[in-house]
Design a protein around this motif. Sequence first.
Motif, PDB file in Angstrom:
ATOM      1  N   ALA A  12       1.000  68.992  -3.230  1.00  0.00           N
ATOM      2  CA  ALA A  12       0.048  69.890  -2.565  1.00  0.00           C
ATOM      3  C   ALA A  12      -1.396  69.477  -2.792  1.00  0.00           C
ATOM      4  N   SER A  13      -1.643  68.609  -3.787  1.00  0.00           N
ATOM      5  CA  SER A  13      -3.027  68.408  -4.202  1.00  0.00           C
ATOM      6  C   SER A  13      -3.228  67.025  -4.817  1.00  0.00           C
ATOM      7  N   GLY A  14      -4.474  66.581  -4.845  1.00  0.00           N
ATOM      8  CA  GLY A  14      -4.879  65.421  -5.636  1.00  0.00           C
ATOM      9  C   GLY A  14      -4.041  64.167  -5.417  1.00  0.00           C
ATOM     10  N   ILE A  15      -3.557  63.609  -6.522  1.00  0.00           N
ATOM     11  CA  ILE A  15      -2.839  62.333  -6.493  1.00  0.00           C
ATOM     12  C   ILE A  15      -1.529  62.458  -5.708  1.00  0.00           C
ATOM     13  N   GLY A  16      -0.811  63.566  -5.890  1.00  0.00           N
ATOM     14  CA  GLY A  16       0.461  63.750  -5.181  1.00  0.00           C
ATOM     15  C   GLY A  16       0.250  63.816  -3.678  1.00  0.00           C
ATOM     16  N   THR A  33       7.146  68.381  -2.644  1.00  0.00           N
ATOM     17  CA  THR A  33       7.454  69.557  -3.459  1.00  0.00           C
ATOM     18  C   THR A  33       6.259  69.887  -4.348  1.00  0.00           C
ATOM     19  N   ASP A  34       6.085  71.187  -4.584  1.00  0.00           N
ATOM     20  CA  ASP A  34       4.973  71.667  -5.403  1.00  0.00           C
ATOM     21  C   ASP A  34       5.191  73.158  -5.630  1.00  0.00           C
ATOM     22  N   ARG A  35       4.702  73.661  -6.760  1.00  0.00           N
ATOM     23  CA  ARG A  35       4.838  75.112  -6.963  1.00  0.00           C
ATOM     24  C   ARG A  35       3.874  75.875  -6.043  1.00  0.00           C
ATOM     25  N   GLY A  57       8.462  74.724  -5.009  1.00  0.00           N
ATOM     26  CA  GLY A  57       9.189  75.095  -6.225  1.00  0.00           C
ATOM     27  C   GLY A  57       8.507  74.583  -7.476  1.00  0.00           C
ATOM     28  N   ASP A  58       8.914  75.202  -8.585  1.00  0.00           N
ATOM     29  CA  ASP A  58       8.402  74.822  -9.902  1.00  0.00           C
ATOM     30  C   ASP A  58       9.345  73.766 -10.472  1.00  0.00           C
ATOM     31  N   TYR A  59       8.813  72.570 -10.768  1.00  0.00           N
ATOM     32  CA  TYR A  59       9.697  71.476 -11.175  1.00  0.00           C
ATOM     33  C   TYR A  59      10.248  71.645 -12.587  1.00  0.00           C
ATOM     34  N   ALA A  60       9.756  72.622 -13.304  1.00  0.00           N
ATOM     35  CA  ALA A  60      10.326  72.879 -14.632  1.00  0.00           C
ATOM     36  C   ALA A  60      11.336  74.034 -14.600  1.00  0.00           C
ATOM     37  N   ASN A  84       6.664  61.254  -9.426  1.00  0.00           N
ATOM     38  CA  ASN A  84       6.454  62.551 -10.094  1.00  0.00           C
ATOM     39  C   ASN A  84       4.990  62.702 -10.483  1.00  0.00           C
ATOM     40  N   CYS A  85       4.255  63.404  -9.614  1.00  0.00           N
ATOM     41  CA  CYS A  85       2.809  63.572  -9.826  1.00  0.00           C
ATOM     42  C   CYS A  85       2.456  64.949 -10.376  1.00  0.00           C
ATOM     43  N   ALA A  86       3.353  65.899 -10.317  1.00  0.00           N
ATOM     44  CA  ALA A  86       2.996  67.268 -10.721  1.00  0.00           C
ATOM     45  C   ALA A  86       2.540  67.279 -12.175  1.00  0.00           C
ATOM     46  N   ALA A 147      -1.661  68.806 -26.884  1.00  0.00           N
ATOM     47  CA  ALA A 147      -0.357  69.054 -26.246  1.00  0.00           C
ATOM     48  C   ALA A 147      -0.241  68.284 -24.938  1.00  0.00           C
ATOM     49  N   TYR A 148      -1.335  68.228 -24.173  1.00  0.00           N
ATOM     50  CA  TYR A 148      -1.336  67.425 -22.931  1.00  0.00           C
ATOM     51  C   TYR A 148      -1.063  65.963 -23.286  1.00  0.00           C
ATOM     52  N   ALA A 149      -1.769  65.468 -24.308  1.00  0.00           N
ATOM     53  CA  ALA A 149      -1.615  64.058 -24.696  1.00  0.00           C
ATOM     54  C   ALA A 149      -0.195  63.778 -25.201  1.00  0.00           C
ATOM     55  N   ALA A 151       2.500  65.362 -24.308  1.00  0.00           N
ATOM     56  CA  ALA A 151       3.397  65.377 -23.139  1.00  0.00           C
ATOM     57  C   ALA A 151       3.321  64.044 -22.403  1.00  0.00           C
ATOM     58  N   LYS A 152       2.099  63.535 -22.214  1.00  0.00           N
ATOM     59  CA  LYS A 152       1.939  62.280 -21.472  1.00  0.00           C
ATOM     60  C   LYS A 152       2.486  61.094 -22.275  1.00  0.00           C
ATOM     61  N   ALA A 153       2.317  61.131 -23.593  1.00  0.00           N
ATOM     62  CA  ALA A 153       2.891  60.062 -24.423  1.00  0.00           C
ATOM     63  C   ALA A 153       4.412  60.092 -24.324  1.00  0.00           C
ATOM     64  N   PRO A 178      -3.523  57.147 -15.162  1.00  0.00           N
ATOM     65  CA  PRO A 178      -4.879  57.224 -14.621  1.00  0.00           C
ATOM     66  C   PRO A 178      -5.896  57.621 -15.690  1.00  0.00           C
ATOM     67  N   GLY A 179      -7.142  57.212 -15.436  1.00  0.00           N
ATOM     68  CA  GLY A 179      -8.266  57.724 -16.231  1.00  0.00           C
ATOM     69  C   GLY A 179      -8.853  58.916 -15.494  1.00  0.00           C
ATOM     70  N   PHE A 180     -10.191  58.938 -15.339  1.00  0.00           N
ATOM     71  CA  PHE A 180     -10.811  60.040 -14.583  1.00  0.00           C
ATOM     72  C   PHE A 180     -10.569  59.838 -13.095  1.00  0.00           C
ATOM     73  N   ILE A 181      -9.840  60.739 -12.486  1.00  0.00           N
ATOM     74  CA  ILE A 181      -9.620  60.689 -11.038  1.00  0.00           C
ATOM     75  C   ILE A 181     -10.181  61.988 -10.459  1.00  0.00           C
ATOM     76  N   ASP A 182     -10.941  61.855  -9.399  1.00  0.00           N
ATOM     77  CA  ASP A 182     -11.628  63.017  -8.827  1.00  0.00           C
ATOM     78  C   ASP A 182     -10.646  63.853  -8.002  1.00  0.00           C
ATOM     79  N   THR A 183     -10.063  64.860  -8.637  1.00  0.00           N
ATOM     80  CA  THR A 183      -9.092  65.754  -7.981  1.00  0.00           C
ATOM     81  C   THR A 183      -9.405  67.192  -8.414  1.00  0.00           C
ATOM     82  N   PRO A 184      -8.747  68.169  -7.800  1.00  0.00           N
ATOM     83  CA  PRO A 184      -8.962  69.565  -8.212  1.00  0.00           C
ATOM     84  C   PRO A 184      -8.631  69.816  -9.692  1.00  0.00           C
TER      85      PRO A 184
HETATM   86  P1  NAD Z   1      -3.991  68.409  -9.138  1.00  0.00           P
HETATM   87  O1  NAD Z   1      -4.212  69.648  -9.922  1.00  0.00           O
HETATM   88  O2  NAD Z   1      -4.861  68.098  -7.990  1.00  0.00           O
HETATM   89  O3  NAD Z   1      -2.460  68.332  -8.659  1.00  0.00           O
HETATM   90  C1  NAD Z   1      -1.412  68.693  -9.487  1.00  0.00           C
HETATM   91  C2  NAD Z   1      -0.353  69.363  -8.630  1.00  0.00           C
HETATM   92  O4  NAD Z   1       0.786  69.636  -9.464  1.00  0.00           O
HETATM   93  C3  NAD Z   1      -0.824  70.710  -8.061  1.00  0.00           C
HETATM   94  O5  NAD Z   1      -0.620  70.754  -6.662  1.00  0.00           O
HETATM   95  C4  NAD Z   1       0.038  71.735  -8.785  1.00  0.00           C
HETATM   96  O6  NAD Z   1       0.330  72.880  -8.001  1.00  0.00           O
HETATM   97  C5  NAD Z   1       1.267  70.914  -9.100  1.00  0.00           C
HETATM   98  N1  NAD Z   1       2.022  71.486 -10.218  1.00  0.00           N
HETATM   99  C6  NAD Z   1       1.557  71.841 -11.438  1.00  0.00           C
HETATM  100  N2  NAD Z   1       2.518  72.371 -12.177  1.00  0.00           N
HETATM  101  C7  NAD Z   1       3.626  72.367 -11.406  1.00  0.00           C
HETATM  102  C8  NAD Z   1       4.956  72.828 -11.605  1.00  0.00           C
HETATM  103  N3  NAD Z   1       5.315  73.423 -12.758  1.00  0.00           N
HETATM  104  N4  NAD Z   1       5.856  72.662 -10.612  1.00  0.00           N
HETATM  105  C9  NAD Z   1       5.479  72.090  -9.438  1.00  0.00           C
HETATM  106  N5  NAD Z   1       4.235  71.660  -9.182  1.00  0.00           N
HETATM  107  C10 NAD Z   1       3.322  71.799 -10.163  1.00  0.00           C
HETATM  108  O7  NAD Z   1      -4.084  67.242 -10.218  1.00  0.00           O
HETATM  109  P2  NAD Z   1      -4.003  65.653 -10.088  1.00  0.00           P
HETATM  110  O8  NAD Z   1      -5.208  65.133 -10.718  1.00  0.00           O
HETATM  111  O9  NAD Z   1      -3.627  65.212  -8.739  1.00  0.00           O
HETATM  112  O10 NAD Z   1      -2.808  65.390 -11.108  1.00  0.00           O
HETATM  113  C11 NAD Z   1      -1.639  64.660 -10.735  1.00  0.00           C
HETATM  114  C12 NAD Z   1      -1.049  64.045 -11.988  1.00  0.00           C
HETATM  115  O11 NAD Z   1      -1.969  63.072 -12.497  1.00  0.00           O
HETATM  116  C13 NAD Z   1      -0.823  65.044 -13.127  1.00  0.00           C
HETATM  117  O12 NAD Z   1       0.386  64.753 -13.762  1.00  0.00           O
HETATM  118  C14 NAD Z   1      -2.002  64.780 -14.057  1.00  0.00           C
HETATM  119  O13 NAD Z   1      -1.699  65.140 -15.374  1.00  0.00           O
HETATM  120  C15 NAD Z   1      -2.173  63.293 -13.875  1.00  0.00           C
HETATM  121  N6  NAD Z   1      -3.497  62.796 -14.247  1.00  0.00           N
HETATM  122  C16 NAD Z   1      -4.615  63.219 -13.593  1.00  0.00           C
HETATM  123  C17 NAD Z   1      -5.853  62.708 -13.983  1.00  0.00           C
HETATM  124  C18 NAD Z   1      -7.137  63.114 -13.302  1.00  0.00           C
HETATM  125  O14 NAD Z   1      -8.210  62.739 -13.807  1.00  0.00           O
HETATM  126  N7  NAD Z   1      -7.104  63.852 -12.211  1.00  0.00           N
HETATM  127  C19 NAD Z   1      -5.935  61.780 -15.032  1.00  0.00           C
HETATM  128  C20 NAD Z   1      -4.768  61.379 -15.662  1.00  0.00           C
HETATM  129  C21 NAD Z   1      -3.549  61.888 -15.262  1.00  0.00           C
END
Ligand code: NAD
Length: 250
Positions: A12-16, A33-35, A57-60, A84-86, A147-149, A151-153, A178-184
Amino acid sequence: MERKRALISGAASGIGRATALRFAREGWDVCLTDRNGAALPAVLESMERGAHLICPGDYACPEDVAALGEQIAKRWGKLDALVNCAGIFMSADAIDSPLELWRRPMDVMIDGAVRLTRLCVPMMPGGGRIIHIASIHSERAERYSSAYAMAKAAIGQYCRSLAVELADRGILVNAISPGFIDTPMGIEDGVNVVDTPWFQDNYVAGHHLPLRRAGRPEEVAGVALFLAGPDASYITGQSIVVDGGLTVTF
Ligand code: NAD
């Protein structure tokens, strides 16, 4: 030639979202898919036409993931790739925050990665590609993101373990960090982190980020497409860093 099929979470957003658009442009059918299900029709509307699917849907959540599996099995019957971008980011003090809150990134992102992987592997009988979006947080540390770190590790290590375990099935498994990516994800209280004096001073004017800008989601999507495509046929168990050079500086 038969079109390839990818499941993309967080679509729904950003990288996905950017990944869904890019895959569709390159001739893939995509299951979004996205919640945040309400945002998925607009994503679909922006995509090149195809036999795409929308499955909110919620992927967890086990029930949501089971429903997603039923849809894919019914409509497509097979999958070629999972991207898997969520994900969620959350700041929380490692010592003083309530444990339930602190654990949340791990509960959501590790559970989600495992559930989607278990769903997809049986639908890739002839081989496939799995790409999890990790983060530079998997190897670097910052205050209030333990906790975020973690999870990613875990996701990075999960990819390495899966790469070994799934190789004989012809499934290649990689991560993108990714490093800093301009997303919501970078917007808090209406302020985008990349517009803050902290980001501008340290990373644009300063020397910590060689490319002096945040990445675009499309710049991660292109790497996901590469990892899903024929040119990545001898790459598995790796994490590709997409960070404008951030992690090579000190
Ligand atoms: P984003 O917030 O734009 O998109 C994340 C999407 O995941 C949202 O649409 C959200 O609704 C969905 N989501 C969250 N929890 C969910 C769940 N339980 N079930 C289903 N969908 C769910 O963020 P983004 O920046 O596009 O992030 C994409 C991935 O990249 C993430 O895993 C994030 O941790 C990772 N990431 C982002 C950055 C960054 O700087 N933006 C850096 C490193 C890693």
